[in-house]
Design a protein around this motif. Structure first.
Motif: not given
Length: 694
Positions: A94-105, A517-524, A591-592, A596-602
């Motif tokens: 629950g805590a990680v999902r809440s933060l993921h929603e914030t990071l990924a919008g 999970l794809d590369e960006a989903e794992l990064g998120g 990990v990097e 980076s893949a997650f960052r590119r999706t934002a």
């Protein structure tokens, strides 16, 4: 000292802030079809993450199970002779999902879009036309079907006179029947009967009792010799003897329910709804001076009951129909905040995912469940998607002891407090409403909305701390552990609670298994488990600057300083289809690279939120720990100086004097919570006994 800068002792930091919701149109593919579970597709990965959590402040977990009674969860584990404290995987998820929603919008999963606050009316006489009425019949949901009104203006009778006529205070209650032989005298622009000989028990007059909190404790002696005990008057009305079918003006019943929702009665009921609401709950009415029992009233609920008496603004339409244009449970009652619900105060893109074939970034990996209420005899329709993650329990490094915590009241959120929950408007700061009877700017639907509708600020986040000993709660309980239960609040206060904590410095390890999970989903996912992976790119490049620490929160007590953790994530297993099924070499993905893949999706807007807001909100001790408290009753001293626990009592004065309202001889300038991106999160202390209105 710079202009406008005040000494720290005059300031406080509210325990929570808000991270902005992305407002722009979602980018292509933001909501899209998830990967599914039928196969490990090309370009997708499965594996295991090891997560090490270090408690930077004490951890408080309670009520993890129905019978836990505030105890920190424990279970037997290999290597320990006795059950030990642990962090349930469900709490981590629950805590990680809440933060993921914030990071990924991501979308707002836990959000009541139908919410609309209720506010207390100003103390003034109700307009002409309001009358008492008796509920004669209700449906299964407590909606009135038939009523009997009192056609004439109410007569106010002192409770002591009614007690005498009815045979004692135990017989005086809402709905009691009496007979009035006269209407008394006109006082304070109402009929007031004080002659005991004019009141008899039984008859066609009904009585309404309400909470005595707004009555005065004392009154002046007629002889001018000191003060006498305040008087409590009850509204009475004579029934007309005709029961009529009821209809409601458009939106009236919904507005009444929204007004009821914010009452103290409903807050207490939500804390313990075990008794149900099928029957009325009778509540003692006590004199505000000495708590002497004066009678009984019906507690406010999201329904009405047969024989309940209340105020209505009626219109007789035909011989058998009564149209109710407005309704109130007391002469000083409540009103709903405008017409717009919470769902109309957030961007459309933030609405919860409902179609399992079109999911936001968070729902695609954590899963989605949409349950819509169906017809009463047809049940509900459920449209869900199973997530791709499994969180294991977090195991302690050693058998940690727990500490008993005696916690102050921590009530439910109050989104009706527009100073904090509605979008900040620099043009409204320091302003007031136009007229004394206008609704204060803090209210939903007030002049503060301007030409549109002020949006809700965003996702609530509590300030994190790495030096918990400086937080006011821990400073106060250092001297006396039970200070909040024995000194600041009455022992019978139902908002008080207890719990158990595990000390700061405790270390727990957990495994998170992921599939497809794809590369960006794992990064998120990695960024949600360790936000430093994402946010350190925005740190200052000054080699002499102190490196910020980023974390997240788990468990309860976050307003007090509990729950801050920092983390370290290691990829211990990574597979793709070729390595899993054909025995080929494991894929090479660092990990990097995933981050980076997650960052590119934002989107550009989301990246701006990361930089301007999350680098502060998720940074340990960005807010000075000794200042973090709900609006206090007095100044918060610097660390090392003595702390008088009395200053930690709530300042109701703060909420009144920052409301943007007006009184006959005072103005209360609108003061708003600073933005999460502001250079400083502080606000000025308004002591409980200080009169700031001017």
């Amino acid at each position: 000292m710079p202009e406008g800068k005040r000494p720290a002792r005059d300031e406080f930091v509210n325990p929570y802030t808000f991270v902005q919701l992305p407002k722009g149109d979602p980018e292509v593919g933001w909501r899209t079809e998830p990967a599914g579970h039928d196969r490990l597709a090309d370009g997708r990965f499965s594996g295991v993450l090891d997560v090490e959590l270090t408690a930077r402040s004490p951890l408080l977990l309670r009520n993890a199970y129905a019978d836990s009674e505030g105890a920190f969860p424990r279970r037997a584990m290999p290597g320990f002779s006795e059950p030990v404290p642990y962090l349930p995987g469900s709490s981590l998820a629950g805590a990680v999902r809440s933060l993921h929603e914030t990071l990924a919008g991501g979308c707002l999963r836990i959000f009541n879009g139908d919410f609309r606050p209720g506010y207390r009316d100003q103390v003034r006489r109700r307009p002409d036309g309001w009358r008492l009425a008796r509920v004669a019949e209700v449906d299964e949901n407590g909606v009135p079907l038939r009523m009997e009104r009192c056609p004439e203006e109410a007569v106010w009778v002192e409770s002591a006179v009614l007690e005498r006529a009815l045979g004692g205070a135990s017989q005086l209650k809402t709905g009691a029947r009496v007979t009035l032989l006269g209407r008394g005298e006109r006082k304070l622009d109402r009929w007031q009967l004080e002659d005991p000989s004019q009141v008899r028990g039984g008859g066609d007059w009904v009585v309404l009792l309400t909470h005595a909190g707004t009555r005065r404790k004392d009154r002046k002696s007629p002889e001018g010799r000191g003060k006498l005990r305040g008087r409590y008057f009850c509204a009475t009305g004579e029934l007309e003897g005709v029961v009529r079918d009821v209809s409601f003006a458009d939106g009236m019943w919904e507005s009444f329910l929204d007004a009821v929702d914010d009452t103290d009665d409903m807050r207490r009921y939500r804390q313990d709804p075990s008794g149900g609401d099928e029957k009325p709950e009778w509540v003692d009415v006590e004199h505000p001076k000495d708590q002497r029992f004066m009678g009984r009233r019906i507690a406010a609920r999201r329904r009405l009951y047969e024989d309940q008496v209340l105020w209505v603004l009626p219109e007789v339409t035909g011989a058998t129909m009564l149209t109710v244009k407005d309704m109130a449970l007391a002469v000083v009652w409540r009103h709903a905040g405008g017409v717009d619900k919470a769902s109309q105060r957030v961007p459309m893109r933030a609405s919860a995912c409902r179609d399992p074939r079109q999911l936001c970034p968070s729902c695609r990996i954590f899963g989605s469940a949409d349950t819509e209420g169906g017809l009463r005899d047809k049940g509900a329709e459920q449209r869900s998607y199973r997530g791709h993650l499994r969180f294991g329990d977090a195991i302690p490094r050693e058998a940690y002891d727990t500490t008993r915590e005696y916690l102050p009241p921590m009530g439910s959120p109050k989104p009706g407090a527009g100073q904090f929950y509605l979008n900040r408007s620099d043009g409204s700061e320091g302003k007031t409403c136009d007229e004394k009877n206008d609704r204060p700017l803090r209210e939903w639907g007030s002049q503060g909305d301007g030409r549109g509708t002020r949006g809700l600020r965003g996702r609530k986040q509590y300030w994190l701390t790495g030096t918990h000993a400086d937080r006011p709660y821990f400073r106060a309980r250092e001297a006396k552990r039970t200070v909040f239960h024995e000194d600041l609040y009455e022992p019978g206060n139902k908002m008080l609670s207890e719990g158990e904590s595990v000390r700061a410095g405790s270390v727990f390890t957990a495994q998170v298994r992921f599939e497809n999970l794809d590369e960006a989903e794992l990064g998120g996912l990695l960024c949600a488990l360790d936000p430093a992976l994402l946010l350190r790119a925005h740190d200052a490049q000054d080699p002499e600057a102190e490196t910020p620490e980023y974390g997240w929160a788990v468990g309860g007590g976050r307003p007090l300083g509990f729950g801050t953790v920092t983390s370290r994530v290691t990829v211990t297993l990574l597979e793709n289809a070729a390595s899993r099924y054909l025995g080929e070499e494991p894929p090479s993905l660092s990990v990097e690279e995933a981050v980076s893949a997650f960052r590119r999706t934002a989107s550009k807007e989301l990246k701006d939120i990361w930089k301007r807001q999350l680098t502060k909100v998720l940074r340990l001790d960005w807010a000075e720990p000794h200042q973090v408290w709900y609006p206090p009753a007095g100044r918060l001293p610097e660390p090392g100086d003595p702390l008088n626990p009395e200053v930690l009592a709530p300042s109701f004065t703060f909420w009144k004097e920052t409301s943007g309202g007006r009184a006959e001889d005072a103005r209360f300038p609108y003061r708003q919570l600073p933005s999460a991106a502001a250079p400083s999160p502080t606000m000025r202390v308004i002591p409980q006994d200080k009169k700031e209105g001017r």
